[in-house]
Design a protein around this motif. Structure first.
Motif, short mmCIF file in Angstrom:
data_model
loop_
_atom_site.label_atom_id
_atom_site.label_comp_id
_atom_site.label_asym_id
_atom_site.label_seq_id
_atom_site.Cartn_x
_atom_site.Cartn_y
_atom_site.Cartn_z
N ARG B 6 57.89 30.99 72.35
CA ARG B 6 57.76 29.55 72.17
C ARG B 6 56.95 29.21 70.93
N ASN B 7 56.32 30.23 70.34
CA ASN B 7 55.52 29.99 69.15
C ASN B 7 56.41 29.75 67.93
N GLN B 8 56.11 28.64 67.22
CA GLN B 8 56.98 28.22 66.13
C GLN B 8 57.06 29.27 65.03
N LYS B 9 55.92 29.86 64.67
CA LYS B 9 55.93 30.81 63.56
C LYS B 9 56.70 32.06 63.92
N ARG B 11 59.02 32.29 66.12
CA ARG B 11 60.41 31.90 66.20
C ARG B 11 61.07 31.89 64.83
N ASN B 12 60.38 31.24 63.87
CA ASN B 12 60.94 31.13 62.52
C ASN B 12 61.20 32.49 61.90
N LEU B 15 64.13 34.21 63.71
CA LEU B 15 65.44 33.63 63.34
C LEU B 15 65.90 34.14 61.99
N GLN B 16 64.98 34.15 61.03
CA GLN B 16 65.36 34.57 59.68
C GLN B 16 65.77 36.03 59.66
N PHE B 19 69.17 36.39 61.30
CA PHE B 19 70.26 35.85 60.50
C PHE B 19 70.61 36.80 59.35
N VAL B 20 69.61 37.09 58.54
CA VAL B 20 69.87 37.95 57.38
C VAL B 20 70.28 39.34 57.84
N LEU B 23 73.93 39.46 59.14
CA LEU B 23 74.87 39.37 58.02
C LEU B 23 74.95 40.70 57.28
#
Lengths: 251, 387, 359
Positions: B6-9, B11-12, B15-16, B19-20, B23
């Protein structure tokens, strides 16, 4: 979030720091707002007053200190932020109504999709608050068909429809023509008389005198003066405050 | 763990990375599968194949080419063909577009109607259909024996035969450079601040410069001329075949005509938009100064309109360059067709796709760089126009 | 100060003409030149297409070839090949109905009443579904016809519609990713979008049709038709993503802030507040992109599909109609023109209407 809330102040800010790049926007702010209290924040432009109230519902992220709203600390926890935003309503300088929705839809959307209220209930609530801000007859119009004052009253109604416990006002009358300022202030006075916790950034000193429990003067990212309105207007101690007051009050 | 999610940092970052990472994993998996599949067919990866001879030929080339030449030479030929076709199409399209665009902005109603009809028709028919059409028209022309003749040119189903000067290749190139200089010199002279009228009027110097360069071109042609032959070599029927002159193959002419007509309809709209962007106030001001309509056009309207249309024109030119890949539809060996043929013949799929991407990236970037230079050179100093 | 307005005397017909076309010698010259060009082209065209043309198949190709004008008999004889390709002859009514369903779908989605995310999705889903069922059959007593037998206009429309259907949501995803606050996501997406935009469509179609089977596991390869549609959708979405992003940049930042302050989640903000406004801003450019992409579907002929251009080539290319290529291309050009012209006129109308309503 429960309606039976832990006791303690509505908002507590301790040592709040905020930078934009190398610009130091807020410096070690300490502020506590009790439930039902009405605070007016004033100060010259660029003094950080908007940034301060935007930190309360985390439209801005602070980089130092603690912000506790209704007993919940705002930190990186995503769930806390969502919970707080539901309980804190905000009114913006430029209204920010959704132009692609009618007035009624503007008021209904958040209760429906955020609070998951059924449509009928959301509509009843929306109509009740539109009545309260005295524009029930405009419900089916689009925002662009209303005057600035009417739009701002809709924006207040939209925020109230979420039945928040705290209301933030970010210069609600600055973008209005003089003849429309009164109708918005009237609504805000009514709201205050009903016991809402309010934090208003405004230069309307008449409103401050009438409604505020405390007036706060900010300059260069700091709280310079903090006093009940009578004391604030009659015997402020700080030179910067006096200078500002004389400009705003036009003496 | 849940509170960490649940922590924003956190999470960010997560996610990155996801994603990378996914791919990259996908691309990597594709490359590995491709290499394995190719290895099964006995194809080893690497760029060694560039130095092997192709074993096939191209039908159009400005450089000498035959089946013994290596792949890298063919890629070069392909790029030059693409640039040559692209530039030809671009120049022709600009001429067509300017004429039609001027007609569309003219004060004459009939001319406007004519221009509008042109744009409406040719913009709304796909380019490749127009390429097919012109290719069919040209290949249905009579055989060389029954060729149409016009201005010394021969129109046949085997292509267009045009007369060329009987001049050595080097001399021809030098003469072309001299002609370019004749155009560029007056412009350059006009911009040089040092030349502040030491010899009289600036326009006289400009004219003299251009004349000198043209004279140079004439001398080069006269010197480089092949002995004992007429200056111009006309194509003519000899036996069953045509001799002399230069043959422009039907593939090339079909593409150039189609690009000129289709691109012209787009450029016409850009030209019109450019003229529309020039404020009425500026023209009225110029007229009120007592300038003649012609001078108002050349001194005020045209320069301002050019500045307004250049950025859009640049995009259009990039598009036209990419449109040359339609060569493959009629068998013109442009860069892309060479790529496709190479994949078919050598099987070096991954490497060739890489070359394809790099080639078009290079073409796009260099066009963009050229236009940025031009844009900067003619940009208005300060911001008088856009406030 | 009062001004007396004197109405100019109502000009006679002749004077009116003179003023409009022959005001100055230069104007007169321009008018004459334009008039001559127009008269020449119109006369030649009419003579070729109507007066000296042959319309019936009665005399066969030989009689037709002898005629001075157009030989429309080739269309009369071969229109089914051009429109439906190699689709089984007795089943071609299905192909025709499928085309109609796609056209109806397009017309419906041009109506403002259908401009909500859900309705548009519904219309497009239903239209494409109907097309697919009609064309492929195998259910409802319709005999099965595989994709390899689809062709002509029907295939062109199918490729266009599926390109948009796949490409549009993809474009929105790409636009959102590029707009992301997370630097690595937005940078990578930017790289993909710009990379695809710098390549010609043909090279992408070729890669998806010919090269991709090497690089994918067997079970992922799918039919060549669907691979090519995927490639074309990717190309479409790279351009459309930039249009959508432009639309989003036109939505004031305050809109998203207000939505945040009301406690809406990211997806609620995007879906309810930002996208509806962004799409409205981006509408004219979007229609333009649809027009371009409809014209570009014709490029699939290069990777070997029997769409309308290829079926046209076949219609005149074989046997006795060899000479009638102009007529066939004119017919196909006319079909394209009708679709593209009406779509672009509609776009221009929308643009005008929006610029008026903003005032």
């Amino acid at each position: 979030m429960d309606s039976t809330l832990p006791s303690g102040p509505a908002v507590r800010i301790e040592g709040l720091d905020k930078h934009y790049g190398s610009f130091h926007a807020l410096r070690k702010i300490n502020l506590s707002v009790e439930r039902g209290e009405k605070i007016v924040i004033c100060g010259p432009s660029g003094s950080g007053k908007s940034t301060l109230i935007r930190c309360i519902n985390r439209l801005e992220q602070h980089d130092g200190g603690r912000v506790t709203v209704l007993g919940t600390e705002l930190n990186d926890d995503v769930a806390n932020i969502d919970g707080i935003r539901r309980e804190v309503g905000m009114v913006f300088q430029h209204f920010n109504l959704f132009p692609h929705m009618t007035v009624l839809e503007n008021c209904m959307i958040a209760p429906m999709i955020v609070r998951k209220r059924p449509r009928a209930e959301a509509e009843t609530t929306a109509r009740r608050f539109l009545e309260k801000v005295r524009i029930p007859e405009q419900a089916m119009k689009f925002p662009s068909q209303l005057s600035g004052g009417q739009q701002q009253r809709v924006a207040i109604a939209r925020a109230l429809c979420m039945q928040p416990q705290i209301m933030l006002f970010d210069e609600p009358t600055s973008a209005l023509d003089p003849e429309m300022i009164a109708e918005v202030l009237d609504v805000m006075v009514t709201l205050a008389s009903e016991g809402m916790t309010m934090i208003c950034v405004t230069h309307e000193m008449g409103f401050a005198r009438r409604v505020a429990d405390r007036v706060i003067f900010m300059d260069a990212g700091e709280i310079v003066e903090e006093a009940p309105p009578e004391a604030f207007f009659t015997s402020c101690r700080n030179e910067r405050t006096r200078q500002f007051l004389s400009q705003v009050l036009g003496h | 763990m849940v509170s960490l999610l649940r922590n924003q940092k956190v999470r960010n970052t997560l996610l990155q990375v996801l994603f990378v990472g996914s791919l990259a994993a996908m691309v990597l998996a594709c490359v590995m599968i491709a290499r394995r599949n190719l290895a099964e067919q006995g194809i080893t990866s690497g760029f060694d194949f560039l130095f092997k001879s192709t074993g096939w030929d191209v039908n159009f080339s400005l450089l000498p080419a035959n089946a013994n030449d290596p792949y890298w030479w063919f890629f070069l030929i392909g790029i030059i063909n693409t640039l040559f076709l692209g530039t030809t199409g671009l120049v022709l399209a600009t001429i067509v577009g300017t004429i039609v665009g001027l007609a569309r902005t003219s004060s004459n109603e009939l001319a406007r109607l004519l221009g509008r009809t042109y744009v409406d028709i040719f913009r709304n028919i796909p380019l490749i259909l127009q390429v097919f059409f012109w290719y069919a028209v040209i290949t249905h022309l009579p055989t060389p024996r029954a060729a149409h003749e016009a201005f010394g040119m021969l129109l046949t189903s085997r292509g267009l035969y045009v007369p060329i000067p009987n001049v050595g290749g080097a001399a021809l190139a030098a003469a072309m450079l001299a002609v370019i200089a004749a155009i560029a010199l007056p412009v350059w002279l006009g911009r040089t601040p040092r030349l502040n009228q030491p010899f009289g009027e600036r326009s006289t110097i400009q004219l003299a410069g251009a004349a000198a360069a043209l004279a140079c071109a004439a001398v080069i042609l006269a010197v480089g001329r092949l002995p004992d032959l007429p200056l111009l070599d006309f194509p003519a029927l000899q036996g069953l075949n045509l001799k002399g002159g230069m043959r422009i193959p039907p593939e090339f002419s079909a593409l150039a005509i189609a690009i000129a007509i289709y691109g012209g309809s787009y450029i016409a709209e850009i030209v019109r938009g450019g003229f529309k962007a020039v404020g009425k106030g500026q023209m009225e001001a110029a007229l009120s100064l007592g300038l003649s309509p012609w001078r108002v056009f050349t001194l005020v309207r045209l320069p301002l309109a050019l500045r307004a249309m250049l950025p859009i024109l640049a995009n259009q030119y990039v598009w036209l360059m990419k449109a040359t890949t339609m060569g493959i539809a009629v068998g013109f060996t442009d860069f892309f067709m060479i790529v496709a043929l190479t994949i078919n013949h050598s099987g070096q799929t991954l490497e060739v796709i890489g070359i394809l991407m790099a080639g078009f990236l290079a073409i796009n970037l260099s066009l963009a760089a050229v236009f940025n230079r031009i844009n900067k050179a003619i940009a208005l100093k300060g911001n008088q126009l856009r406030g | 100060m009062e001004m007396i307005v004197v109405a100019p005397p109502a000009p006679g017909r002749l004077e009116d003409l003179k003023r409009r076309f022959f005001a100055t010698p230069l104007q007169a010259l321009l008018s004459l030149i334009s008039l001559t060009i127009m008269a020449f082209i119109v006369w030649k065209l009419l003579d070729w297409a109507v007066f000296s043309a042959v319309f019936t198949t009665g005399g066969g190709p030989e009689a037709c070839q002898a005629a001075a004008g157009a030989c429309w008999s080739v269309i009369t004889a071969r229109w089914r090949v051009i429109l439906f390709g190699l689709y089984p002859f007795e089943e071609q009514w299905r192909s025709a109905l499928a085309c109609v369903s796609v056209v109806v779908m397009t017309v419906l989605s041009c109506m403002p009443a259908f401009w909500t995310g859900r309705r548009i999705a519904l219309v497009w889903g239903a239209g494409t579904g109907l097309y697919y069922v009609l064309m492929k059959g195998g259910v409802l007593g319709l005999p099965y016809v595989g994709e390899e037998a689809w062709g002509g206009l029907a295939l062109t429309l199918f490729i266009f519609v599926t390109t948009c259907l796949v490409g549009f949501p993809l474009a929105i995803c790409l636009a959102l990713l590029r707009r992301s606050d997370l630097p690595w996501i937005s940078r990578t997406t930017g790289l993909i979008i710009d990379g695809v935009r710098s390549l010609p469509l043909i090279s992408i179609l070729f890669t998806f049709a010919v090269v991709l089977p090497f690089a994918l596991p067997q079970w992922l390869q799918g039919d060549k038709l669907y691979r090519v549609i995927l490639g074309s959708a990717l190309f479409f979405s790279a351009y459309q993503a930039e249009i959508v992003r432009g639309g989003m940049q036109g939505v004031p930042a305050g809109q998203e802030e207000a939505a945040m302050a009301l406690g809406m989640s990211y997806w609620q903000r995007i879906g309810r507040i930002v996208l509806p406004q962004a799409m409205r801003n981006a509408l004219p450019a979007t229609i333009n992109q649809f027009v371009i992409s409809f014209k570009e579907t014709s490029l699939v002929v290069i990777v070997g599909f029997f769409e309308i251009l290829a079926s046209g080539n076949a219609a005149y290319g074989t046997g006795e109609w060899r000479f009638a290529y102009v007529e066939v291309y004119a017919f196909i050009a006319f079909i394209y023109f009708v679709f593209v012209f009406s779509l672009s006129r509609y776009g221009a109308y929308l643009e005008r209407r929006m610029s008026v309503s903003e005032r």
